[in-house]
Scaffold this motif. Sequence first.
Motif, PDB file in Angstrom:
ATOM      1  N   GLN A  62       0.839  -1.196   0.000  1.00 42.69           N
ATOM      2  CA  GLN A  62       0.000   0.000   0.000  1.00 42.69           C
ATOM      3  C   GLN A  62       0.879   1.253   0.000  1.00 42.69           C
ATOM      4  OE1 GLN A  62      -3.216   0.102   2.849  1.00 42.69           O
ATOM      5  NE2 GLN A  62      -3.239   2.333   2.871  1.00 42.69           N
ATOM      6  N   ASP A  63       1.877   1.275   0.860  1.00 38.28           N
ATOM      7  CA  ASP A  63       2.779   2.418   0.966  1.00 38.28           C
ATOM      8  C   ASP A  63       3.483   2.664  -0.373  1.00 38.28           C
ATOM      9  OD1 ASP A  63       4.340   4.485   2.052  1.00 38.28           O
ATOM     10  OD2 ASP A  63       5.541   3.142   3.298  1.00 38.28           O
ATOM     11  N   ASP A  64       4.051   1.624  -0.949  1.00 37.76           N
ATOM     12  CA  ASP A  64       4.778   1.725  -2.204  1.00 37.76           C
ATOM     13  C   ASP A  64       3.882   2.226  -3.336  1.00 37.76           C
ATOM     14  OD1 ASP A  64       7.122   0.844  -4.071  1.00 37.76           O
ATOM     15  OD2 ASP A  64       5.366  -0.197  -4.890  1.00 37.76           O
ATOM     16  N   HIS A  65       2.730   1.604  -3.499  1.00 40.08           N
ATOM     17  CA  HIS A  65       1.863   1.923  -4.634  1.00 40.08           C
ATOM     18  C   HIS A  65       1.231   3.304  -4.505  1.00 40.08           C
ATOM     19  CE1 HIS A  65       2.710  -2.061  -5.805  1.00 40.08           C
ATOM     20  NE2 HIS A  65       1.520  -2.434  -6.245  1.00 40.08           N
ATOM     21  N   VAL A  66       0.769   3.646  -3.311  1.00 42.29           N
ATOM     22  CA  VAL A  66       0.127   4.954  -3.129  1.00 42.29           C
ATOM     23  C   VAL A  66       1.165   6.069  -3.201  1.00 42.29           C
ATOM     24  CG1 VAL A  66      -1.221   6.415  -1.568  1.00 42.29           C
ATOM     25  CG2 VAL A  66      -1.867   4.018  -1.904  1.00 42.29           C
ATOM     26  N   ALA A  67       2.312   5.885  -2.583  1.00 50.43           N
ATOM     27  CA  ALA A  67       3.357   6.911  -2.668  1.00 50.43           C
ATOM     28  C   ALA A  67       3.767   7.137  -4.123  1.00 50.43           C
ATOM     29  CB  ALA A  67       4.567   6.514  -1.821  1.00 50.43           C
ATOM     30  N   ASP A  68       3.825   6.064  -4.898  1.00 53.96           N
ATOM     31  CA  ASP A  68       4.200   6.185  -6.303  1.00 53.96           C
ATOM     32  C   ASP A  68       3.205   7.059  -7.070  1.00 53.96           C
ATOM     33  OD1 ASP A  68       5.767   5.460  -8.703  1.00 53.96           O
ATOM     34  OD2 ASP A  68       3.975   4.318  -9.248  1.00 53.96           O
ATOM     35  N   VAL A  69       1.907   6.769  -6.949  1.00 55.23           N
ATOM     36  CA  VAL A  69       0.925   7.556  -7.708  1.00 55.23           C
ATOM     37  C   VAL A  69       0.760   8.960  -7.140  1.00 55.23           C
ATOM     38  CG1 VAL A  69      -0.296   5.538  -8.619  1.00 55.23           C
ATOM     39  CG2 VAL A  69      -1.087   6.594  -6.479  1.00 55.23           C
ATOM     40  N   ALA A  70       1.026   9.123  -5.842  1.00 50.11           N
ATOM     41  CA  ALA A  70       0.922  10.443  -5.212  1.00 50.11           C
ATOM     42  C   ALA A  70       2.188  11.266  -5.429  1.00 50.11           C
ATOM     43  CB  ALA A  70       0.661  10.293  -3.716  1.00 50.11           C
ATOM     44  N   GLU A  71       3.240  10.590  -5.901  1.00 48.54           N
ATOM     45  CA  GLU A  71       4.537  11.228  -6.130  1.00 48.54           C
ATOM     46  C   GLU A  71       5.092  11.847  -4.847  1.00 48.54           C
ATOM     47  OE1 GLU A  71       3.793  13.815  -9.497  1.00 48.54           O
ATOM     48  OE2 GLU A  71       3.952  12.117 -10.882  1.00 48.54           O
ATOM     49  N   VAL A  72       5.052  11.029  -3.775  1.00 42.61           N
ATOM     50  CA  VAL A  72       5.611  11.418  -2.478  1.00 42.61           C
ATOM     51  C   VAL A  72       6.510  10.292  -1.989  1.00 42.61           C
ATOM     52  CG1 VAL A  72       3.628  12.879  -1.867  1.00 42.61           C
ATOM     53  CG2 VAL A  72       3.661  10.473  -1.145  1.00 42.61           C
ATOM     54  N   GLU A  73       7.329  10.604  -0.994  1.00 42.74           N
ATOM     55  CA  GLU A  73       8.193   9.583  -0.397  1.00 42.74           C
ATOM     56  C   GLU A  73       7.340   8.602   0.404  1.00 42.74           C
ATOM     57  OE1 GLU A  73      12.068   9.163   2.570  1.00 42.74           O
ATOM     58  OE2 GLU A  73      11.349  11.168   2.009  1.00 42.74           O
ATOM     59  N   GLN A  74       7.722   7.354   0.389  1.00 43.20           N
ATOM     60  CA  GLN A  74       7.008   6.342   1.152  1.00 43.20           C
ATOM     61  C   GLN A  74       7.108   6.630   2.645  1.00 43.20           C
ATOM     62  OE1 GLN A  74       8.127   2.319   0.137  1.00 43.20           O
ATOM     63  NE2 GLN A  74       8.242   2.835  -2.034  1.00 43.20           N
ATOM     64  N   THR A  75       6.072   6.319   3.363  1.00 45.08           N
ATOM     65  CA  THR A  75       6.051   6.421   4.820  1.00 45.08           C
ATOM     66  C   THR A  75       7.183   5.583   5.420  1.00 45.08           C
ATOM     67  OG1 THR A  75       3.666   6.741   4.748  1.00 45.08           O
ATOM     68  CG2 THR A  75       4.587   6.057   6.852  1.00 45.08           C
ATOM     69  N   TRP A  76       7.460   4.451   4.820  1.00 43.87           N
ATOM     70  CA  TRP A  76       8.500   3.514   5.261  1.00 43.87           C
ATOM     71  C   TRP A  76       9.815   4.230   5.521  1.00 43.87           C
ATOM     72  CZ3 TRP A  76       8.918  -1.020   7.351  1.00 43.87           C
ATOM     73  CH2 TRP A  76      10.013  -1.851   7.141  1.00 43.87           C
ATOM     74  N   THR A  77      10.198   5.107   4.604  1.00 36.74           N
ATOM     75  CA  THR A  77      11.456   5.833   4.752  1.00 36.74           C
ATOM     76  C   THR A  77      11.249   7.231   5.331  1.00 36.74           C
ATOM     77  OG1 THR A  77      11.325   6.467   2.416  1.00 36.74           O
ATOM     78  CG2 THR A  77      12.700   4.560   2.977  1.00 36.74           C
ATOM     79  N   ALA A  78      10.212   7.912   4.899  1.00 38.24           N
ATOM     80  CA  ALA A  78       9.990   9.297   5.330  1.00 38.24           C
ATOM     81  C   ALA A  78       9.796   9.415   6.832  1.00 38.24           C
ATOM     82  CB  ALA A  78       8.783   9.893   4.600  1.00 38.24           C
ATOM     83  N   GLN A  79       9.172   8.410   7.435  1.00 41.67           N
ATOM     84  CA  GLN A  79       8.903   8.458   8.874  1.00 41.67           C
ATOM     85  C   GLN A  79       9.787   7.493   9.671  1.00 41.67           C
ATOM     86  OE1 GLN A  79       4.733   8.584   9.963  1.00 41.67           O
ATOM     87  NE2 GLN A  79       4.200   9.704   8.098  1.00 41.67           N
ATOM     88  N   GLY A  80      10.804   6.945   9.030  1.00 41.93           N
ATOM     89  CA  GLY A  80      11.800   6.143   9.735  1.00 41.93           C
ATOM     90  C   GLY A  80      11.395   4.722  10.084  1.00 41.93           C
ATOM     91  N   TYR A  81      10.339   4.215   9.484  1.00 39.88           N
ATOM     92  CA  TYR A  81       9.924   2.852   9.821  1.00 39.88           C
ATOM     93  C   TYR A  81      10.922   1.805   9.355  1.00 39.88           C
ATOM     94  CZ  TYR A  81       5.552   4.537  11.641  1.00 39.88           C
ATOM     95  OH  TYR A  81       4.611   5.174  12.408  1.00 39.88           O
ATOM     96  N   ALA A  82      11.589   2.031   8.241  1.00 44.41           N
ATOM     97  CA  ALA A  82      12.593   1.065   7.770  1.00 44.41           C
ATOM     98  C   ALA A  82      13.656   0.843   8.847  1.00 44.41           C
ATOM     99  CB  ALA A  82      13.229   1.553   6.473  1.00 44.41           C
ATOM    100  N   ASP A  83      14.106   1.914   9.469  1.00 42.91           N
ATOM    101  CA  ASP A  83      15.104   1.795  10.538  1.00 42.91           C
ATOM    102  C   ASP A  83      14.513   1.151  11.784  1.00 42.91           C
ATOM    103  OD1 ASP A  83      17.078   2.982   8.977  1.00 42.91           O
ATOM    104  OD2 ASP A  83      16.592   4.992   9.704  1.00 42.91           O
ATOM    105  N   ARG A  84      13.295   1.531  12.150  1.00 50.15           N
ATOM    106  CA  ARG A  84      12.680   0.986  13.367  1.00 50.15           C
ATOM    107  C   ARG A  84      12.396  -0.504  13.243  1.00 50.15           C
ATOM    108  NH1 ARG A  84       8.023   5.218  14.633  1.00 50.15           N
ATOM    109  NH2 ARG A  84       8.692   6.248  12.731  1.00 50.15           N
TER     110      ARG A  84
END
Length: 176
Positions: A60-82
């Motif tokens: 959901q994050d990947d696909h919606v960020a792609d069409v919205a042309e925004v950074e994924q929540t995964w990276t933008a909000q630090g979830y990848a690191d957490r």
Amino acid sequence: MGRRTVGGMTPNELLTEAIGRVLESVEGVLDGLDEEALTARPTADANSIAWLIWHLTRVQDDHVADVAEVEQTWTAQGYADRFGLPFPVEEHGFGHTSEQVGQVRGVPAGLLLDYYRATHQQTLDYLGTVGEDDLDRVVDTRWDPPVTLGVRLVSVVNDCTQHVGQAAYVKGLLGG
């Protein structure tokens, strides 16, 4: 052209309602689960609840960020690191092996839920900008026929509902 509606709802309202149901289901599945339940696998090669919720959120994050042309929540909000998973940051689980599924562990239910809620909010924010005419915009030409925004958003809802249903089934097998 007049306003398109489905049962009195605009397409935007319909998509918002559908993705809201996913949030409710994710909350229900994760409620009360500990690490053992989150990572339990009914068979050696089955998907765990942790992997299923992580995967549906990543998609959901990947696909919606792609069409919205925004950074994924995964990276933008630090979830990848957490999450600290042993995958490349762009990974979202498509084609994962059984071994990779098993590597989604050590992630508490609260963190999975926080990530889904943040992704859900980004999705709602984007849906609030989508007009009816936007739904016919081509967003992916790698397919034949090319994928429109409307088709992509329905695909996201479909993927999420399938995976949260699978997670609920696993929870039920565990006696939850």
